[in-house]
Design a protein around this motif. Sequence first.
Motif, PDB file in Angstrom:
ATOM      1  N   GLU A 127       0.981  -1.274  -0.479  1.00 44.55           N
ATOM      2  CA  GLU A 127       0.262  -0.347  -0.565  1.00 44.55           C
ATOM      3  C   GLU A 127       1.136   1.467  -0.213  1.00 44.55           C
ATOM      4  O   GLU A 127       0.340   2.172   0.229  1.00 44.55           O
ATOM      5  CB  GLU A 127      -0.743  -0.281   1.312  1.00 44.55           C
ATOM      6  N   CYS A 128       1.918   1.138   0.302  1.00 43.69           N
ATOM      7  CA  CYS A 128       2.881   2.084  -0.028  1.00 43.69           C
ATOM      8  C   CYS A 128       2.923   2.971  -0.991  1.00 43.69           C
ATOM      9  O   CYS A 128       3.589   2.903  -2.344  1.00 43.69           O
ATOM     10  CB  CYS A 128       4.415   1.824   0.257  1.00 43.69           C
ATOM     11  N   PRO A 129       3.119   4.542  -1.117  1.00 44.37           N
ATOM     12  CA  PRO A 129       2.792   5.543  -1.728  1.00 44.37           C
ATOM     13  C   PRO A 129       3.676   5.580  -2.303  1.00 44.37           C
ATOM     14  O   PRO A 129       5.061   5.809  -1.554  1.00 44.37           O
ATOM     15  CB  PRO A 129       1.854   6.304  -1.639  1.00 44.37           C
ATOM     16  N   ARG A 130       4.161   6.094  -4.086  1.00 44.71           N
ATOM     17  CA  ARG A 130       5.583   6.389  -4.188  1.00 44.71           C
ATOM     18  C   ARG A 130       5.608   6.684  -5.375  1.00 44.71           C
ATOM     19  O   ARG A 130       4.716   7.168  -6.295  1.00 44.71           O
ATOM     20  CB  ARG A 130       6.236   5.385  -4.586  1.00 44.71           C
ATOM     21  N   ALA A 131       6.913   7.936  -5.814  1.00 48.83           N
ATOM     22  CA  ALA A 131       6.745   8.198  -7.070  1.00 48.83           C
ATOM     23  C   ALA A 131       8.169   7.113  -7.432  1.00 48.83           C
ATOM     24  O   ALA A 131       8.890   7.543  -6.833  1.00 48.83           O
ATOM     25  CB  ALA A 131       6.858   9.761  -6.755  1.00 48.83           C
ATOM     26  N   MET A 132       8.070   7.991  -9.124  1.00 49.47           N
ATOM     27  CA  MET A 132       8.768   7.040  -9.685  1.00 49.47           C
ATOM     28  C   MET A 132       9.174   7.818 -11.388  1.00 49.47           C
ATOM     29  O   MET A 132       8.763   8.208 -12.048  1.00 49.47           O
ATOM     30  CB  MET A 132       9.042   5.750  -9.536  1.00 49.47           C
ATOM     31  N   ALA A 133      10.744   7.511 -11.122  1.00 46.54           N
ATOM     32  CA  ALA A 133      10.792   8.391 -12.232  1.00 46.54           C
ATOM     33  C   ALA A 133      12.113   7.974 -12.558  1.00 46.54           C
ATOM     34  O   ALA A 133      12.837   7.486 -12.341  1.00 46.54           O
ATOM     35  CB  ALA A 133      11.261  10.139 -12.253  1.00 46.54           C
ATOM     36  N   TRP A 134      12.198   7.962 -14.263  1.00 51.30           N
ATOM     37  CA  TRP A 134      13.172   7.433 -14.857  1.00 51.30           C
ATOM     38  C   TRP A 134      14.584   8.202 -16.182  1.00 51.30           C
ATOM     39  O   TRP A 134      13.281   8.507 -16.482  1.00 51.30           O
ATOM     40  CB  TRP A 134      13.467   5.543 -15.102  1.00 51.30           C
ATOM     41  N   ALA A 135      15.517   7.277 -16.399  1.00 47.88           N
ATOM     42  CA  ALA A 135      15.468   8.721 -17.888  1.00 47.88           C
ATOM     43  C   ALA A 135      15.553   7.265 -18.484  1.00 47.88           C
ATOM     44  O   ALA A 135      15.824   6.678 -18.622  1.00 47.88           O
ATOM     45  CB  ALA A 135      17.563   8.475 -17.553  1.00 47.88           C
ATOM     46  N   ILE A 187      15.198  16.153 -12.536  1.00 46.28           N
ATOM     47  CA  ILE A 187      14.155  14.998 -12.226  1.00 46.28           C
ATOM     48  C   ILE A 187      15.005  14.197 -11.585  1.00 46.28           C
ATOM     49  O   ILE A 187      14.625  14.058 -10.448  1.00 46.28           O
ATOM     50  CB  ILE A 187      13.419  14.419 -13.405  1.00 46.28           C
ATOM     51  N   LEU A 188      16.056  13.856 -11.924  1.00 51.53           N
ATOM     52  CA  LEU A 188      16.707  12.604 -11.080  1.00 51.53           C
ATOM     53  C   LEU A 188      17.665  13.814 -10.451  1.00 51.53           C
ATOM     54  O   LEU A 188      17.806  13.224  -9.348  1.00 51.53           O
ATOM     55  CB  LEU A 188      17.695  11.862 -12.488  1.00 51.53           C
ATOM     56  N   GLY A 189      18.494  15.131 -10.773  1.00 49.55           N
ATOM     57  CA  GLY A 189      19.007  15.592 -10.183  1.00 49.55           C
ATOM     58  C   GLY A 189      20.139  15.124  -9.433  1.00 49.55           C
ATOM     59  O   GLY A 189      21.131  13.788 -10.164  1.00 49.55           O
ATOM     60  N   PRO A 190      20.919  15.338  -8.088  1.00 50.33           N
ATOM     61  CA  PRO A 190      22.073  14.895  -7.632  1.00 50.33           C
ATOM     62  C   PRO A 190      22.400  13.651  -7.190  1.00 50.33           C
ATOM     63  O   PRO A 190      20.990  13.205  -6.984  1.00 50.33           O
ATOM     64  CB  PRO A 190      22.376  15.898  -6.411  1.00 50.33           C
ATOM     65  N   HIS A 229      13.527   6.663  -7.032  1.00 53.61           N
ATOM     66  CA  HIS A 229      12.021   6.538  -6.124  1.00 53.61           C
ATOM     67  C   HIS A 229      12.115   7.370  -5.245  1.00 53.61           C
ATOM     68  O   HIS A 229      13.206   7.650  -4.452  1.00 53.61           O
ATOM     69  CB  HIS A 229      11.896   5.247  -5.726  1.00 53.61           C
ATOM     70  N   ALA A 230      10.230   7.769  -4.420  1.00 55.24           N
ATOM     71  CA  ALA A 230      10.391   8.615  -3.606  1.00 55.24           C
ATOM     72  C   ALA A 230       9.098   7.874  -3.277  1.00 55.24           C
ATOM     73  O   ALA A 230       8.787   7.267  -3.180  1.00 55.24           O
ATOM     74  CB  ALA A 230      10.190  10.279  -3.096  1.00 55.24           C
ATOM     75  N   ILE A 231       9.422   7.760  -1.329  1.00 59.09           N
ATOM     76  CA  ILE A 231       8.320   7.614  -0.416  1.00 59.09           C
ATOM     77  C   ILE A 231       8.157   8.557   0.385  1.00 59.09           C
ATOM     78  O   ILE A 231       9.160   9.183   1.011  1.00 59.09           O
ATOM     79  CB  ILE A 231       8.629   6.499   0.045  1.00 59.09           C
ATOM     80  N   GLU A 232       7.099   8.744   1.629  1.00 62.62           N
ATOM     81  CA  GLU A 232       7.317   9.145   2.373  1.00 62.62           C
ATOM     82  C   GLU A 232       7.651   8.696   3.802  1.00 62.62           C
ATOM     83  O   GLU A 232       8.389   7.312   3.506  1.00 62.62           O
ATOM     84  CB  GLU A 232       5.723   9.733   2.708  1.00 62.62           C
ATOM     85  N   TYR A 233       8.575   9.654   4.066  1.00 70.10           N
ATOM     86  CA  TYR A 233       8.852   8.956   5.849  1.00 70.10           C
ATOM     87  C   TYR A 233       7.848   7.958   6.543  1.00 70.10           C
ATOM     88  O   TYR A 233       8.631   7.654   7.149  1.00 70.10           O
ATOM     89  CB  TYR A 233       9.296  10.519   7.099  1.00 70.10           C
ATOM     90  N   GLN A 275      18.190   5.586  -6.739  1.00 69.37           N
ATOM     91  CA  GLN A 275      18.648   6.898  -5.649  1.00 69.37           C
ATOM     92  C   GLN A 275      17.262   6.580  -5.096  1.00 69.37           C
ATOM     93  O   GLN A 275      15.804   6.461  -6.126  1.00 69.37           O
ATOM     94  CB  GLN A 275      17.810   7.588  -5.798  1.00 69.37           C
ATOM     95  N   LEU A 276      17.011   6.289  -3.358  1.00 71.79           N
ATOM     96  CA  LEU A 276      15.781   6.686  -2.921  1.00 71.79           C
ATOM     97  C   LEU A 276      15.354   7.571  -1.894  1.00 71.79           C
ATOM     98  O   LEU A 276      16.639   7.840  -0.842  1.00 71.79           O
ATOM     99  CB  LEU A 276      15.760   4.982  -2.327  1.00 71.79           C
ATOM    100  N   ARG A 277      14.758   8.299  -1.996  1.00 77.22           N
ATOM    101  CA  ARG A 277      14.272   9.672  -1.422  1.00 77.22           C
ATOM    102  C   ARG A 277      12.949   9.682  -0.441  1.00 77.22           C
ATOM    103  O   ARG A 277      11.936   8.585  -0.793  1.00 77.22           O
ATOM    104  CB  ARG A 277      14.096  10.796  -2.141  1.00 77.22           C
ATOM    105  N   ILE A 278      12.968  10.318   0.767  1.00 78.71           N
ATOM    106  CA  ILE A 278      12.552   9.561   1.827  1.00 78.71           C
ATOM    107  C   ILE A 278      12.099  11.539   1.817  1.00 78.71           C
ATOM    108  O   ILE A 278      12.734  12.532   1.950  1.00 78.71           O
ATOM    109  CB  ILE A 278      13.379   9.569   2.846  1.00 78.71           C
ATOM    110  N   MET A 279      10.477  12.070   2.003  1.00 80.13           N
ATOM    111  CA  MET A 279      10.302  13.440   1.802  1.00 80.13           C
ATOM    112  C   MET A 279       8.854  13.610   2.996  1.00 80.13           C
ATOM    113  O   MET A 279       7.674  12.217   2.784  1.00 80.13           O
ATOM    114  CB  MET A 279       9.558  13.101   0.254  1.00 80.13           C
TER     115      MET A 279
END
Length: 152
Positions: A51-59, A71-74, A81-85, A145-149
């Motif tokens: 059930e984990c909401p996520r955002a994903m982007a790739w080149a 979008i990908l940044g450093p 990929h990004a998920i919430e804390y 990359q896994l970002r926590i937002m």
Amino acid sequence: MRPDPGQVLHFSEDPTITRFVPHVAPTSSQPDAYVWAVDYGRAPDYWFPRECPRAMAWATPETSAADREHILGPGGGERVHAIEYRWLERMRTVELFAYRLPAQHFRPIGSPVPNASVSTVPVIPLGPPEPVGDLLRLHEDAGIQLRIMTNL
């Protein structure tokens, strides 16, 4: 955790499935009954609790340098990929399993680019489910990359 040639994967937190039967998923925008699975390239889309909401982007080959930077940044890599804390602990502790399924029963679905594979017939796994293991490590090993937002 990726499928071998001739296979697709179905990810689940349920390690007791012995037969996949087509059904209309409650969250599906498709009205038809399917068994859902993913190929090698789309497997990382499911390295999350169910059930984990996520955002994903790739080149892709069409991605411009400006979009890649924006979008990908450093951090490098071709995918982020990004998920919430609030999901981080669940991401660390979930027991996720992968079922290997025979690819010949599946066809790609999604437009303009397929995002999954579906079967309209029941499918028996090729073997017992395999524990996926540490989801954070999977991301790291794949160079994602896994970002926590705070908020997606």
